[in-house]
Enzyme design. Structure first.
Site, PDB file in Angstrom:
ATOM      1  N   THR A  46      -8.054  48.902  68.032  1.00  0.00           N
ATOM      2  CA  THR A  46      -7.051  48.407  67.092  1.00  0.00           C
ATOM      3  C   THR A  46      -6.926  46.883  67.129  1.00  0.00           C
ATOM      4  O   THR A  46      -6.856  46.262  66.064  1.00  0.00           O
ATOM      5  CB  THR A  46      -5.688  49.085  67.351  1.00  0.00           C
ATOM      6  OG1 THR A  46      -5.846  50.506  67.203  1.00  0.00           O
ATOM      7  CG2 THR A  46      -4.629  48.592  66.385  1.00  0.00           C
ATOM      8  N   HIS A  90      -3.537  52.031  61.861  1.00  0.00           N
ATOM      9  CA  HIS A  90      -4.939  52.316  62.209  1.00  0.00           C
ATOM     10  C   HIS A  90      -5.064  53.828  62.096  1.00  0.00           C
ATOM     11  O   HIS A  90      -4.593  54.563  62.961  1.00  0.00           O
ATOM     12  CB  HIS A  90      -5.239  51.818  63.622  1.00  0.00           C
ATOM     13  CG  HIS A  90      -6.706  51.796  63.934  1.00  0.00           C
ATOM     14  ND1 HIS A  90      -7.199  51.160  65.047  1.00  0.00           N
ATOM     15  CD2 HIS A  90      -7.783  52.308  63.300  1.00  0.00           C
ATOM     16  CE1 HIS A  90      -8.518  51.282  65.083  1.00  0.00           C
ATOM     17  NE2 HIS A  90      -8.885  51.989  64.035  1.00  0.00           N
ATOM     18  N   GLU A 150      -7.129  39.841  59.921  1.00  0.00           N
ATOM     19  CA  GLU A 150      -6.603  38.472  59.878  1.00  0.00           C
ATOM     20  C   GLU A 150      -7.695  37.466  59.541  1.00  0.00           C
ATOM     21  O   GLU A 150      -7.477  36.542  58.757  1.00  0.00           O
ATOM     22  CB  GLU A 150      -5.959  38.097  61.218  1.00  0.00           C
ATOM     23  CG  GLU A 150      -4.579  38.655  61.393  1.00  0.00           C
ATOM     24  CD  GLU A 150      -3.751  37.826  62.348  1.00  0.00           C
ATOM     25  OE1 GLU A 150      -3.367  36.689  61.989  1.00  0.00           O
ATOM     26  OE2 GLU A 150      -3.506  38.323  63.464  1.00  0.00           O
TER      27      GLU A 150
END
Length: 130
Positions: free
Chosen positions: A34, A68, A42
């Site tokens: 994750t 996720h 990002e």
């Protein structure tokens, strides 16, 4: 240059033994971690936004709301697609979808703020002086 709402960008990587949950300590299974999925998201948003920045500017992540939703094993390709959804002065909002070769593996709403890189770094470093 004005930031274009609706513009999309894409980044990809391959799941290796180095970016799995068991390798980074975010779990005990050999699947895409994750933290790496969030970093991919990002990075995709930051790269998309970079074309609109003036010299001396950068962007910093200020918020991410992520799920996720599916595991991805090693050797499989993963990618993230970021779309600019809103601009409020120096705050830019993105919708991001991460996928592997079979499924959508995660989604996010992400906000970045445009800053002067030198001033931002100086302020952060000033914490060491206190």
């Amino acid at each position: 240059m004005s930031i274009t709402i609706g513009l999309k960008g894409r980044s990809e990587t391959v799941v290796t033994e180095h970016n799995t949950a068991d390798a980074v300590g975010s779990g005990l299974v050999p699947v895409f971690a994750t933290p790496y999925m969030i970093a991919l998201m990002e990075n995709t948003a930051a790269e998309l936004l970079s074309q609109f920045l003036d010299e001396g500017e950068t962007s910093v992540g200020i918020r991410i709301d992520t799920s996720h939703d599916a595991a991805t094993p090693a050797k499989m390709k993963v990618w993230a697609t970021a779309q600019i959804t809103a601009v409020d002065r120096k705050k830019v909002t993105f919708h991001i979808v991460a996928k592997d070769e079979k499924d959508v593996i995660g989604t996010a709403q992400h906000e970045r703020f445009i800053v002067n890189k030198e001033k931002f770094e100086a302020k952060a470093q000033s914490k060491l002086d206190k």
